[in-house]
Design a protein around this motif. Structure first.
Motif, PDB file in Angstrom:
ATOM      1  N   ILE A  36       0.810  -1.326  -0.070  1.00  0.00           N
ATOM      2  CA  ILE A  36       0.075  -0.131  -0.050  1.00  0.00           C
ATOM      3  C   ILE A  36       0.897   1.259   0.031  1.00  0.00           C
ATOM      4  CG2 ILE A  36      -2.069  -1.163   1.140  1.00  0.00           C
ATOM      5  CD1 ILE A  36      -1.025   0.390   3.709  1.00  0.00           C
ATOM      6  N   THR A  37       2.095   1.197   0.093  1.00  0.00           N
ATOM      7  CA  THR A  37       3.155   2.352   0.184  1.00  0.00           C
ATOM      8  C   THR A  37       3.907   2.429  -1.204  1.00  0.00           C
ATOM      9  OG1 THR A  37       5.057   1.115   1.130  1.00  0.00           O
ATOM     10  CG2 THR A  37       3.302   1.999   2.560  1.00  0.00           C
ATOM     11  N   SER A  38       3.485   1.476  -2.080  1.00  0.00           N
ATOM     12  CA  SER A  38       4.343   1.403  -3.308  1.00  0.00           C
ATOM     13  C   SER A  38       4.374   2.736  -4.189  1.00  0.00           C
ATOM     14  CB  SER A  38       3.751   0.380  -4.226  1.00  0.00           C
ATOM     15  OG  SER A  38       2.557   0.476  -4.495  1.00  0.00           O
ATOM     16  N   THR A  39       3.433   3.642  -3.924  1.00  0.00           N
ATOM     17  CA  THR A  39       3.287   4.888  -4.756  1.00  0.00           C
ATOM     18  C   THR A  39       4.090   5.842  -4.005  1.00  0.00           C
ATOM     19  OG1 THR A  39       1.189   5.485  -3.768  1.00  0.00           O
ATOM     20  CG2 THR A  39       0.966   4.335  -5.802  1.00  0.00           C
ATOM     21  N   PHE A  40       4.683   5.750  -2.913  1.00  0.00           N
ATOM     22  CA  PHE A  40       5.281   6.816  -2.176  1.00  0.00           C
ATOM     23  C   PHE A  40       6.443   7.152  -2.860  1.00  0.00           C
ATOM     24  CE2 PHE A  40       3.317   6.031   2.431  1.00  0.00           C
ATOM     25  CZ  PHE A  40       2.100   6.005   1.898  1.00  0.00           C
ATOM     26  N   ALA A  64      -7.653   7.970   4.818  1.00  0.00           N
ATOM     27  CA  ALA A  64      -6.187   8.280   4.978  1.00  0.00           C
ATOM     28  C   ALA A  64      -5.135   7.588   4.107  1.00  0.00           C
ATOM     29  CB  ALA A  64      -5.736   8.364   6.556  1.00  0.00           C
ATOM     30  N   ALA A  65      -5.463   6.254   4.236  1.00  0.00           N
ATOM     31  CA  ALA A  65      -4.602   5.192   3.436  1.00  0.00           C
ATOM     32  C   ALA A  65      -4.954   5.438   1.770  1.00  0.00           C
ATOM     33  CB  ALA A  65      -4.839   3.838   3.789  1.00  0.00           C
ATOM     34  N   PHE A  66      -6.146   5.739   1.673  1.00  0.00           N
ATOM     35  CA  PHE A  66      -6.370   5.947   0.197  1.00  0.00           C
ATOM     36  C   PHE A  66      -5.884   7.390  -0.231  1.00  0.00           C
ATOM     37  CE2 PHE A  66      -8.910   7.805  -3.204  1.00  0.00           C
ATOM     38  CZ  PHE A  66      -9.166   6.899  -4.049  1.00  0.00           C
ATOM     39  N   ALA A  67      -5.856   8.381   0.354  1.00  0.00           N
ATOM     40  CA  ALA A  67      -5.161   9.543   0.063  1.00  0.00           C
ATOM     41  C   ALA A  67      -3.794   9.431   0.095  1.00  0.00           C
ATOM     42  CB  ALA A  67      -5.571  10.679   1.239  1.00  0.00           C
ATOM     43  N   LEU A  68      -3.112   8.875   0.833  1.00  0.00           N
ATOM     44  CA  LEU A  68      -1.632   8.531   0.972  1.00  0.00           C
ATOM     45  C   LEU A  68      -1.156   7.752  -0.688  1.00  0.00           C
ATOM     46  CD1 LEU A  68      -1.069   7.635   4.555  1.00  0.00           C
ATOM     47  CD2 LEU A  68      -0.335   9.702   3.312  1.00  0.00           C
ATOM     48  N   TYR A  69      -2.127   6.676  -0.727  1.00  0.00           N
ATOM     49  CA  TYR A  69      -1.775   5.936  -2.067  1.00  0.00           C
ATOM     50  C   TYR A  69      -2.052   6.854  -3.337  1.00  0.00           C
ATOM     51  CZ  TYR A  69      -2.259   1.964  -5.331  1.00  0.00           C
ATOM     52  OH  TYR A  69      -2.193   1.088  -6.173  1.00  0.00           O
ATOM     53  N   SER A  70      -3.141   7.472  -3.451  1.00  0.00           N
ATOM     54  CA  SER A  70      -3.474   8.276  -4.510  1.00  0.00           C
ATOM     55  C   SER A  70      -2.942   9.671  -4.812  1.00  0.00           C
ATOM     56  CB  SER A  70      -5.223   8.342  -4.570  1.00  0.00           C
ATOM     57  OG  SER A  70      -5.352   9.257  -3.674  1.00  0.00           O
ATOM     58  N   GLY A  71      -1.825  10.065  -3.690  1.00  0.00           N
ATOM     59  CA  GLY A  71      -1.472  11.281  -3.789  1.00  0.00           C
ATOM     60  C   GLY A  71      -2.491  12.574  -3.475  1.00  0.00           C
ATOM     61  N   GLN A  72      -3.434  12.404  -3.040  1.00  0.00           N
ATOM     62  CA  GLN A  72      -4.466  13.341  -2.504  1.00  0.00           C
ATOM     63  C   GLN A  72      -3.700  14.051  -1.282  1.00  0.00           C
ATOM     64  OE1 GLN A  72      -7.914  11.041  -1.401  1.00  0.00           O
ATOM     65  NE2 GLN A  72      -9.005  11.685  -3.241  1.00  0.00           N
ATOM     66  N   LYS A  73      -3.809  15.340  -1.217  1.00  0.00           N
ATOM     67  CA  LYS A  73      -3.455  16.330  -0.143  1.00  0.00           C
ATOM     68  C   LYS A  73      -4.245  15.539   1.200  1.00  0.00           C
ATOM     69  CE  LYS A  73      -3.435  20.676   1.993  1.00  0.00           C
ATOM     70  NZ  LYS A  73      -4.063  22.355   1.703  1.00  0.00           N
ATOM     71  N   LEU A  74      -3.442  15.256   2.249  1.00  0.00           N
ATOM     72  CA  LEU A  74      -4.363  14.621   3.413  1.00  0.00           C
ATOM     73  C   LEU A  74      -4.355  15.733   4.286  1.00  0.00           C
ATOM     74  CD1 LEU A  74      -5.763  12.600   5.090  1.00  0.00           C
ATOM     75  CD2 LEU A  74      -2.990  11.585   5.343  1.00  0.00           C
ATOM     76  N   ILE A  75      -5.650  16.097   5.034  1.00  0.00           N
ATOM     77  CA  ILE A  75      -5.414  17.025   6.081  1.00  0.00           C
ATOM     78  C   ILE A  75      -6.104  16.341   7.199  1.00  0.00           C
ATOM     79  CG2 ILE A  75      -6.922  19.186   6.968  1.00  0.00           C
ATOM     80  CD1 ILE A  75      -7.032  20.062   3.938  1.00  0.00           C
ATOM     81  N   LEU A  76      -5.302  16.273   8.263  1.00  0.00           N
ATOM     82  CA  LEU A  76      -5.668  15.134   9.369  1.00  0.00           C
ATOM     83  C   LEU A  76      -6.178  16.197  10.558  1.00  0.00           C
ATOM     84  CD1 LEU A  76      -5.766  12.515  10.609  1.00  0.00           C
ATOM     85  CD2 LEU A  76      -3.253  12.799  11.454  1.00  0.00           C
TER      86      LEU A  76
END
Length: 468
Positions: free
Chosen positions: A3-7, A187-199
């Protein structure tokens, strides 16, 4: 397939672009890739791939760093609800036997240690490796530990990108607790797809409204109580966004009111479970045409309605079976994960429902909670949905007690201002007489599980005690 492969790709192509924004810290794509590597190495200093890290998960960057670091290191991330009582937490820790447990008060110090750890290039590439474990409420009240592998969530990310109008440029707003699968997934979907994540550290209606207003385009993950709070506000959403709703309990009327008042925040809904991931989804057009349904099957999902081992005709109620690449890895049993799946690849969590002639799914209730009264099968969730439509009801829980004539007598507990006689009349106008509760009790509060679901075993106990 991790799940971190796009980072690494984004860290190379746009290292200095803002990726994550929390209330204490911000990270670029390059910085988050480095944090993930550091967190992985910090965990590996305590053990080998296959270990578990448990933590009291609060909405801070450290929680997500440990989540991503565990995924890369081949560890399992197990978040626990900060609201748990000590006995509940200890029960889950005994079941999971994690290598490391991090309490809420230790999280900040762990974050500092991660920042001071050298990064590692090691990455687990086993797509079936378990990276996430949580707990569902068992029918007996005993929690059941479930697990998910990388492949199941990557496939769910792909289904989300296929079924919903997303392009990766949205700001994902996560204000619900990350110990909950919905918000951790967001959160994981945002991290994978590159969306800006606001927590956000917690759900504050005014803060969420301000964030949605300030972002050009956004995605907001919500359960019904969150949207109910936002409906009480005079929102002015200038940006266009998507609201993802999950969790039973919000009525068709309230959904319609949201869509009429917030045309810039399109409402999408998905039905699923921790064991199943996406099963079906609803679009704004579906709300207009099929407001009572749970939508069409998600990409890659096949649904069958079965009863007595056979597939039932369209329109007939039975148990919902799902075949999907997004299924979980199983429940923890004797040191391994097992799932009772048929040779044909179909699995069920026991929900009851039916399909219409256009292929839309309708969820009636959970088979294990079904009440048989006067020879009629009644699902508490169906009765609860009707009662919740009454303006004088805030919360509702339906159960039953033994009855010498009926087999089971339906009992309703509720909070709100409505009188039992009003609810009796109201419910009779929408349900057949067999489904109308025979006894009503107005209470100060209802009990919920740590997953936010009605604690049905406790409601049953209350009914047996109150109506001996």
């Amino acid at each position: 397939m991790n799940i971190t492969s796009t980072f690494p790709l984004r860290a190379q192509s746009c290292p200095d672009s803002l990726f994550m924004e929390t209330e204490t810290k911000t990270f670029t794509y390059g910085e988050w890739e480095a944090i993930t590597k550091k967190a992985a190495n910090w965990l590996l200093s305590f053990g080998q791939p296959g270990e578990t890290v448990a933590l009291t998960a609060v909405n801070r960057w450290e929680s997500l760093a440990l989540f991503c670091g565990a995924a890369r290191a081949g560890w399992t991330f197990m978040p626990l609800d900060a609201r748990m009582k000590e006995a509940e937490k200890e029960e889950r820790l005994r079941m999971a036997v994690p290598r490391i447990f991090i309490g809420k008060e230790e999280l900040e110090a762990v974050g500092e240690m991660i920042l001071n750890t050298d990064p590692t290039d090691f990455c687990c590439h086993d797509e079936e490796a378990v990276f996430y474990s949580g707990f569902t409420s068992g029918s007996s009240g005993v929690p059941k530990q479930f697990a998910r592998g990388h492949r199941s969530w990557v496939k769910s990310f792909e289904a989300g990108l296929s079924d919903f109008p997303l392009n990766g440029k949205e700001a994902a707003i996560i204000s619900g607790p990350v110990h909950h699968s919905l918000f951790l997934y967001g959160a994981a979907f945002a991290l994978y797809s590159g969306q800006k994540l606001i927590l956000h550290e917690k759900f504050l209606p005014h803060q969420c409204a301000r964030t949605m207003k300030n972002e050009k385009t956004f995605v907001f993950y919500a359960v019904p109580t969150m949207l109910e709070s936002l409906l009480q506000m005079d929102l002015d959403l200038k940006g266009r966004g998507i609201v993802f709703l999950s969790g039973a309990g919000w009525t068709a009327e309230r959904k319609r009111e949201w869509m009429e008042r917030h045309t810039n925040a399109a409402l999408y809904e998905f039905y699923g479970a921790s064991e199943l991931s996406f099963v079906s989804y609803m679009t704004p057009d579906d709300y207009k045409r099929k407001p009572a349904s749970s939508g069409r099957p998600s990409t890659g999902v096949t649904i069958e309605i079965r009863s007595g081992g056979r597939v039932v005709p369209t329109g007939e109620t039975g148990v919902v079976y799902v075949k999907s690449p997004m299924l979980f890895s199983g429940y923890a049993m004797n040191g391994s994960y097992r799932m009772d799946i048929g040779e044909d690849g179909f699995y069920t969590v026991g929900d009851a429902g039916f399909m219409d002639e256009e292929g839309y799914l309708y969820i009636v209730g959970r088979e294990q909670f079904m009440i048989i009264t006067g020879g009629v099968n009644v699902y508490p969730e169906e009765v609860e949905r009707v009662i919740l439509n009454h303006a004088g009801v805030k919360e509702v829980a339906v159960t039953s007690i033994p009855d010498v004539h009926l087999g089971e007598r339906i009992i309703c507990f509720y909070t709100g201002t409505a009188k039992p006689s009003e609810l009796q009349t109201y419910t009779k106008s929408s349900l057949s007489i067999e489904k109308v509760p025979r006894k009503w009790m107005n209470v100060d509060l209802l009990t919920y599980t740590t997953n936010g679901k009605i604690a049905r075993s406790e409601v049953k106990r209350m009914a047996l005690e109150a109506f001996k």
